[in-house]
Scaffold this motif. Structure first.
Motif, PDB file in Angstrom:
ATOM      1  N   LEU A  39       0.822  -1.211   0.000  1.00 28.42           N
ATOM      2  CA  LEU A  39       0.000   0.000   0.000  1.00 28.42           C
ATOM      3  C   LEU A  39       0.857   1.262   0.000  1.00 28.42           C
ATOM      4  CD1 LEU A  39      -2.869  -0.933   2.469  1.00 28.42           C
ATOM      5  CD2 LEU A  39      -2.881  -0.965  -0.031  1.00 28.42           C
ATOM      6  N   LEU A  40       0.539   2.143  -0.922  1.00 31.32           N
ATOM      7  CA  LEU A  40       1.137   3.465  -1.013  1.00 31.32           C
ATOM      8  C   LEU A  40       0.116   4.420  -0.411  1.00 31.32           C
ATOM      9  CD1 LEU A  40       3.592   5.002  -2.338  1.00 31.32           C
ATOM     10  CD2 LEU A  40       2.086   5.363  -4.300  1.00 31.32           C
ATOM     11  N   ARG A  41       0.463   5.056   0.727  1.00 27.85           N
ATOM     12  CA  ARG A  41      -0.474   5.922   1.448  1.00 27.85           C
ATOM     13  C   ARG A  41      -0.097   7.382   1.237  1.00 27.85           C
ATOM     14  NH1 ARG A  41      -3.431   2.852   4.911  1.00 27.85           N
ATOM     15  NH2 ARG A  41      -2.613   0.773   5.326  1.00 27.85           N
ATOM     16  N   GLY A  42      -1.107   8.175   0.858  1.00 27.37           N
ATOM     17  CA  GLY A  42      -0.851   9.578   0.560  1.00 27.37           C
ATOM     18  C   GLY A  42      -1.656  10.528   1.418  1.00 27.37           C
ATOM     19  N   GLU A  43      -1.063  11.673   1.697  1.00 24.24           N
ATOM     20  CA  GLU A  43      -1.710  12.747   2.456  1.00 24.24           C
ATOM     21  C   GLU A  43      -1.913  13.931   1.513  1.00 24.24           C
ATOM     22  OE1 GLU A  43      -3.543  14.537   5.578  1.00 24.24           O
ATOM     23  OE2 GLU A  43      -2.764  12.496   5.603  1.00 24.24           O
ATOM     24  N   LEU A  44      -3.115  14.473   1.500  1.00 25.46           N
ATOM     25  CA  LEU A  44      -3.502  15.557   0.605  1.00 25.46           C
ATOM     26  C   LEU A  44      -3.495  16.886   1.340  1.00 25.46           C
ATOM     27  CD1 LEU A  44      -4.842  16.535  -2.088  1.00 25.46           C
ATOM     28  CD2 LEU A  44      -7.029  15.887  -1.052  1.00 25.46           C
ATOM     29  N   SER A  45      -3.001  17.931   0.670  1.00 31.76           N
ATOM     30  CA  SER A  45      -3.069  19.279   1.245  1.00 31.76           C
ATOM     31  C   SER A  45      -3.384  20.273   0.137  1.00 31.76           C
ATOM     32  CB  SER A  45      -1.762  19.648   1.947  1.00 31.76           C
ATOM     33  OG  SER A  45      -0.708  19.706   1.023  1.00 31.76           O
ATOM     34  N   GLN A  46      -3.915  21.414   0.544  1.00 33.85           N
ATOM     35  CA  GLN A  46      -4.250  22.497  -0.379  1.00 33.85           C
ATOM     36  C   GLN A  46      -3.893  23.805   0.299  1.00 33.85           C
ATOM     37  OE1 GLN A  46      -8.460  23.338  -1.101  1.00 33.85           O
ATOM     38  NE2 GLN A  46      -8.058  23.518  -3.284  1.00 33.85           N
ATOM     39  N   ALA A  47      -3.366  24.754  -0.478  1.00 30.61           N
ATOM     40  CA  ALA A  47      -2.948  26.037   0.087  1.00 30.61           C
ATOM     41  C   ALA A  47      -3.126  27.133  -0.959  1.00 30.61           C
ATOM     42  CB  ALA A  47      -1.483  25.971   0.513  1.00 30.61           C
ATOM     43  N   VAL A  48      -3.072  28.370  -0.475  1.00 31.66           N
ATOM     44  CA  VAL A  48      -3.057  29.530  -1.361  1.00 31.66           C
ATOM     45  C   VAL A  48      -1.605  29.964  -1.481  1.00 31.66           C
ATOM     46  CG1 VAL A  48      -3.793  31.928  -1.665  1.00 31.66           C
ATOM     47  CG2 VAL A  48      -5.366  30.248  -0.658  1.00 31.66           C
ATOM     48  N   ILE A  49      -1.113  30.005  -2.709  1.00 28.95           N
ATOM     49  CA  ILE A  49       0.244  30.469  -2.968  1.00 28.95           C
ATOM     50  C   ILE A  49       0.136  31.590  -3.997  1.00 28.95           C
ATOM     51  CG2 ILE A  49       2.534  29.872  -3.854  1.00 28.95           C
ATOM     52  CD1 ILE A  49       2.062  27.042  -2.805  1.00 28.95           C
ATOM     53  N   GLY A  50       0.532  32.784  -3.572  1.00 30.32           N
ATOM     54  CA  GLY A  50       0.343  33.938  -4.433  1.00 30.32           C
ATOM     55  C   GLY A  50      -1.141  34.179  -4.610  1.00 30.32           C
ATOM     56  N   ASP A  51      -1.592  34.173  -5.840  1.00 29.09           N
ATOM     57  CA  ASP A  51      -3.007  34.390  -6.142  1.00 29.09           C
ATOM     58  C   ASP A  51      -3.607  33.148  -6.796  1.00 29.09           C
ATOM     59  OD1 ASP A  51      -5.361  35.983  -6.208  1.00 29.09           O
ATOM     60  OD2 ASP A  51      -5.014  36.383  -8.344  1.00 29.09           O
ATOM     61  N   ARG A  52      -3.119  31.974  -6.369  1.00 35.44           N
ATOM     62  CA  ARG A  52      -3.611  30.722  -6.944  1.00 35.44           C
ATOM     63  C   ARG A  52      -3.720  29.658  -5.861  1.00 35.44           C
ATOM     64  NH1 ARG A  52      -0.009  29.292 -12.071  1.00 35.44           N
ATOM     65  NH2 ARG A  52      -1.624  27.738 -12.363  1.00 35.44           N
ATOM     66  N   LEU A  53      -4.551  28.662  -6.155  1.00 40.85           N
ATOM     67  CA  LEU A  53      -4.623  27.491  -5.294  1.00 40.85           C
ATOM     68  C   LEU A  53      -3.531  26.514  -5.718  1.00 40.85           C
ATOM     69  CD1 LEU A  53      -8.454  26.733  -5.256  1.00 40.85           C
ATOM     70  CD2 LEU A  53      -7.072  27.577  -3.358  1.00 40.85           C
ATOM     71  N   ALA A  54      -2.943  25.855  -4.752  1.00 40.66           N
ATOM     72  CA  ALA A  54      -1.974  24.794  -5.026  1.00 40.66           C
ATOM     73  C   ALA A  54      -2.368  23.595  -4.176  1.00 40.66           C
ATOM     74  CB  ALA A  54      -0.567  25.255  -4.663  1.00 40.66           C
ATOM     75  N   TRP A  55      -2.205  22.407  -4.721  1.00 43.64           N
ATOM     76  CA  TRP A  55      -2.500  21.193  -3.970  1.00 43.64           C
ATOM     77  C   TRP A  55      -1.357  20.209  -4.156  1.00 43.64           C
ATOM     78  CZ3 TRP A  55      -2.824  16.699  -6.806  1.00 43.64           C
ATOM     79  CH2 TRP A  55      -3.106  16.830  -8.176  1.00 43.64           C
ATOM     80  N   SER A  56      -1.211  19.325  -3.173  1.00 40.35           N
ATOM     81  CA  SER A  56      -0.164  18.313  -3.254  1.00 40.35           C
ATOM     82  C   SER A  56      -0.599  17.037  -2.541  1.00 40.35           C
ATOM     83  CB  SER A  56       1.144  18.831  -2.653  1.00 40.35           C
ATOM     84  OG  SER A  56       0.996  19.032  -1.272  1.00 40.35           O
ATOM     85  N   ILE A  57      -0.004  15.940  -2.989  1.00 39.21           N
ATOM     86  CA  ILE A  57      -0.200  14.641  -2.354  1.00 39.21           C
ATOM     87  C   ILE A  57       1.194  14.063  -2.107  1.00 39.21           C
ATOM     88  CG2 ILE A  57      -1.151  12.309  -2.535  1.00 39.21           C
ATOM     89  CD1 ILE A  57      -3.123  13.453  -4.647  1.00 39.21           C
ATOM     90  N   SER A  58       1.482  13.794  -0.867  1.00 36.16           N
ATOM     91  CA  SER A  58       2.758  13.170  -0.485  1.00 36.16           C
ATOM     92  C   SER A  58       2.467  11.742  -0.064  1.00 36.16           C
ATOM     93  CB  SER A  58       3.398  13.927   0.681  1.00 36.16           C
ATOM     94  OG  SER A  58       3.690  15.246   0.294  1.00 36.16           O
ATOM     95  N   SER A  59       3.079  10.779  -0.758  1.00 34.84           N
ATOM     96  CA  SER A  59       2.796   9.369  -0.513  1.00 34.84           C
ATOM     97  C   SER A  59       4.056   8.597  -0.142  1.00 34.84           C
ATOM     98  CB  SER A  59       2.197   8.720  -1.765  1.00 34.84           C
ATOM     99  OG  SER A  59       1.035   9.395  -2.168  1.00 34.84           O
ATOM    100  N   VAL A  60       3.877   7.588   0.719  1.00 35.92           N
ATOM    101  CA  VAL A  60       4.967   6.698   1.128  1.00 35.92           C
ATOM    102  C   VAL A  60       4.432   5.268   1.100  1.00 35.92           C
ATOM    103  CG1 VAL A  60       6.550   6.068   2.989  1.00 35.92           C
ATOM    104  CG2 VAL A  60       5.977   8.467   2.618  1.00 35.92           C
ATOM    105  N   CYS A  61       5.243   4.349   0.572  1.00 35.79           N
ATOM    106  CA  CYS A  61       4.867   2.935   0.491  1.00 35.79           C
ATOM    107  C   CYS A  61       5.129   2.243   1.821  1.00 35.79           C
ATOM    108  CB  CYS A  61       5.653   2.255  -0.626  1.00 35.79           C
ATOM    109  SG  CYS A  61       5.315   0.477  -0.737  1.00 35.79           S
ATOM    110  N   ASP A  62       4.139   1.472   2.279  1.00 35.04           N
ATOM    111  CA  ASP A  62       4.286   0.676   3.501  1.00 35.04           C
ATOM    112  C   ASP A  62       5.331  -0.425   3.340  1.00 35.04           C
ATOM    113  OD1 ASP A  62       2.289   2.126   4.704  1.00 35.04           O
ATOM    114  OD2 ASP A  62       0.744   0.584   4.502  1.00 35.04           O
ATOM    115  N   GLY A  63       5.521  -0.914   2.111  1.00 34.55           N
ATOM    116  CA  GLY A  63       6.414  -2.037   1.876  1.00 34.55           C
ATOM    117  C   GLY A  63       7.857  -1.630   1.636  1.00 34.55           C
TER     118      GLY A  63
END
Length: 140
Positions: free
Chosen positions: A21-45
Motif C-alpha cells: 500500500l502506497l499511502r498519501g496525504e492531501l493538502s491544499q494552500a493559497v500560494i500567491g493568487d492561486r490554489l496549489a494542492w499536493s499529495i505526499s505518498s509513502v509505500c508501507d512495503g
C-alpha cells in the motif's frame, strides 16, 4: 492511479514497485493568487516516496476528501457594506472566470448565507475581494 481508494483521510493505492500500500496525504494552500494542492505518498512495503502536485482546479474526489477531513469554510460580505461595492465584487468574480449569472449568484450568496468551499478556496476569494476594499468575514 487507476486503483486509487480513499481510506479515512488517506489516499491509498498499490505501489508500482512492490504492490504494497502506497499511502498519501492531501493538502491544499493559497500560494500567491492561486490554489496549489499536493499529495505526499509513502509505500508501507518498500518505503518508496511519491509526490504529486497541481495548481488551481483540484479533482473533485480530492476536494470532497478535504471537505470531509477539514470541514468547509464560509465567506461572507456584510450586505450593508457590500452593496456599494457590488460592481467591484462582480468585477473580481468576472476577472477569474465567472459568467455574469455565476457572478450575480455568488454576490447574492456572499451577502446572504455565504459562499462555502474548502478553506483554501474561500481564503483565496477573500484575498481577492479584500484587495478591492471589500471587507469579508471568513468562518472556519
Amino acid at each position: 492511479m487507476s486503483e486509487l481508494m480513499i481510506d479515512g483521510h488517506e489516499l491509498v493505492e498499490p505501489c508500482s514497485r512492490c504492490g504494497a500500500l502506497l499511502r498519501g496525504e492531501l493538502s491544499q494552500a493559497v500560494i500567491g493568487d492561486r490554489l496549489a494542492w499536493s499529495i505526499s505518498s509513502v509505500c508501507d512495503g518498500c518505503g518508496s516516496q511519491l509526490e504529486s502536485c497541481g495548481r488551481d482546479t483540484l479533482p473533485e474526489e480530492f476536494r470532497q476528501m478535504l471537505l470531509d477531513r477539514d470541514g468547509a469554510g464560509r465567506l461572507r460580505v456584510d450586505p450593508d457594506s457590500g452593496r456599494p461595492l457590488r460592481l467591484a465584487i462582480l468585477r473580481v468574480l468576472r476577472r477569474y472566470g465567472a459568467s455574469l449569472a455565476e457572478a450575480s449568484d455568488t454576490y447574492t450568496r456572499l451577502t446572504g448565507p455565504g459562499v462555502i468551499g474548502t478553506r483554501a478556496e474561500v481564503l483565496l476569494l477573500a484575498n481577492r475581494l479584500n484587495t478591492t476594499g471589500v471587507k469579508t468575514q471568513l468562518d472556519p
